[in-house]
Write an enzyme that holds these catalytic residues in place. Structure first.
Site, PDB file in Angstrom:
ATOM      1  N   SER A   7       0.847  -1.192   0.000  1.00  0.00           N
ATOM      2  CA  SER A   7       0.000   0.000   0.000  1.00  0.00           C
ATOM      3  C   SER A   7       0.880   1.239   0.000  1.00  0.00           C
ATOM      4  O   SER A   7       1.683   1.441   0.920  1.00  0.00           O
ATOM      5  CB  SER A   7      -0.893   0.022   1.237  1.00  0.00           C
ATOM      6  N   HIS A  30      -1.147  -1.214  -4.322  1.00  0.00           N
ATOM      7  CA  HIS A  30      -2.436  -0.954  -3.664  1.00  0.00           C
ATOM      8  C   HIS A  30      -2.566   0.550  -3.408  1.00  0.00           C
ATOM      9  O   HIS A  30      -1.739   1.150  -2.715  1.00  0.00           O
ATOM     10  CB  HIS A  30      -2.499  -1.741  -2.354  1.00  0.00           C
ATOM     11  N   ASP A  32      -4.861   3.512  -1.925  1.00  0.00           N
ATOM     12  CA  ASP A  32      -5.954   3.778  -0.988  1.00  0.00           C
ATOM     13  C   ASP A  32      -6.527   5.167  -1.217  1.00  0.00           C
ATOM     14  O   ASP A  32      -5.847   6.173  -1.012  1.00  0.00           O
ATOM     15  CB  ASP A  32      -5.433   3.680   0.453  1.00  0.00           C
ATOM     16  N   MET A  34      -9.347   7.846  -0.082  1.00  0.00           N
ATOM     17  CA  MET A  34     -10.210   8.163   1.070  1.00  0.00           C
ATOM     18  C   MET A  34     -10.792   9.559   0.915  1.00  0.00           C
ATOM     19  O   MET A  34     -10.073  10.486   0.532  1.00  0.00           O
ATOM     20  CB  MET A  34      -9.392   8.117   2.355  1.00  0.00           C
ATOM     21  N   HIS A  63      -8.366   0.848  -4.077  1.00  0.00           N
ATOM     22  CA  HIS A  63      -9.304   0.589  -2.978  1.00  0.00           C
ATOM     23  C   HIS A  63     -10.033   1.888  -2.658  1.00  0.00           C
ATOM     24  O   HIS A  63      -9.455   2.805  -2.074  1.00  0.00           O
ATOM     25  CB  HIS A  63      -8.477   0.086  -1.779  1.00  0.00           C
ATOM     26  N   MET A  65     -12.345   4.068  -0.636  1.00  0.00           N
ATOM     27  CA  MET A  65     -13.011   4.272   0.658  1.00  0.00           C
ATOM     28  C   MET A  65     -13.736   5.605   0.566  1.00  0.00           C
ATOM     29  O   MET A  65     -13.344   6.603   1.179  1.00  0.00           O
ATOM     30  CB  MET A  65     -11.972   4.253   1.780  1.00  0.00           C
ATOM     31  N   MET A 136     -11.270  -6.425   5.200  1.00  0.00           N
ATOM     32  CA  MET A 136     -10.452  -5.520   6.003  1.00  0.00           C
ATOM     33  C   MET A 136     -10.088  -6.192   7.327  1.00  0.00           C
ATOM     34  O   MET A 136     -10.956  -6.740   8.023  1.00  0.00           O
ATOM     35  CB  MET A 136     -11.206  -4.215   6.296  1.00  0.00           C
ATOM     36  N   ASP A 174      -6.394  -6.762   4.126  1.00  0.00           N
ATOM     37  CA  ASP A 174      -5.795  -5.428   4.158  1.00  0.00           C
ATOM     38  C   ASP A 174      -5.846  -4.870   5.575  1.00  0.00           C
ATOM     39  O   ASP A 174      -6.925  -4.686   6.127  1.00  0.00           O
ATOM     40  CB  ASP A 174      -6.588  -4.528   3.198  1.00  0.00           C
ATOM     41  N   GLY A 175      -4.654  -4.611   6.124  1.00  0.00           N
ATOM     42  CA  GLY A 175      -4.564  -3.958   7.425  1.00  0.00           C
ATOM     43  C   GLY A 175      -3.765  -4.767   8.426  1.00  0.00           C
ATOM     44  O   GLY A 175      -4.161  -5.874   8.786  1.00  0.00           O
TER      45      GLY A 175
END
Ligand code: DX5
Ligand code: ZN
Length: 214
Positions: A7, A30, A32, A34, A63, A65, A136, A174-175
């Site tokens: 990520s 990846h 992210d 947001m 991804h 969000m 997640m 993920d996480g």
């Protein structure tokens, strides 16, 4: 074969090209996205994705969000995403279907994402039409959080559903994925592991990527 998706949330945004080159032995990048509404943080969006596309041929796993992602999925595809994932909690079931269909109409792969409190059954309406399901293993919004081992039964339940109904579908986590948690994820049935801090904080990034493959 386990795939690793570093990520770039943990990369240096002022040196993204350099930091993407550092992970070229991984499988996916990846990304992210947001919006500060669906999650309590704001990261990067369409112009940054366009710039990333220009400097790498790697597979871009985006991804989202964001609330009501159907409004933006086509733009993310046009910006260079290879796979776009949307949260099942971010809109109605009908609109999630529309988002998946719009991503496919652009010739890209589509996936759905489940937050920690969302049960495995939430994948059922979409299971036969997605190329990836993301579970997640932290509350979305921030890198560097503690891995939630209690998500593993959900990963195993979804692996069983995938094997029965759509065996080509990938299962991503993920996480908090790190050398001490990657094997747990693989044993539970995941085949794509996202890792932000565990990759970018490593002194030897290629060695860390090998280590995360389990
Ligand atoms: C969290 C993001 C993750 C995050 C993972 O909302 O979706 O992709 O970057 O970071 P680590 O691996 O540090 O938990
Ligand atoms: Zn992510």
């Amino acid at each position: 074969m386990i795939k690793i998706a570093p990520s770039i949330l943990s990369a240096d945004f002022a040196n993204l090209e350099r930091d993407i080159k550092k992970i070229e032995t991984a499988d996916y990048v990846h990304v992210d996205v947001m919006d500060g509404v669906f999650v309590p943080n704001i990261s990067i969006g369409i112009p940054v994705l366009q710039s990333i596309r220009k400097v790498t041929d790697m597979f871009l796993d985006v991804h989202l969000m964001i609330t009501e992602p159907v409004r933006y999925v086509e733009q993310f595809c046009d910006a260079g995403a290879d796979l776009v994932t949307v949260h099942v909690e971010s809109d109605t079931e009908e609109n999630t279907h529309k988002a998946i269909d719009a991503i496919h109409a652009k010739g890209k792969k589509a996936g759905i994402v489940l937050k920690p409190k969302t049960p495995a059954e939430a994948v059922l309406p979409f299971l036969d039409k997605v190329e990836l399901i993301l579970v997640m293993t932290v509350e979305p919004g921030f890198g560097g959080q503690k891995f939630m081992a209690d998500m593993m039964p959900k990963v195993t339940a979804i692996r069983k559903l995938i094997d029965e109904k759509n065996p080509a579908c990938e299962l991503e986590v993920d996480g908090g994925v790190a050398p001490d948690t990657c094997k747990t994820c693989i044993d539970a049935g995941a085949n794509v592991l996202v890792a932000g801090s565990a990759v970018y904080k490593a002194a030897d990034i290629p060695a860390r990527i090998v280590e995360l493959r389990g």
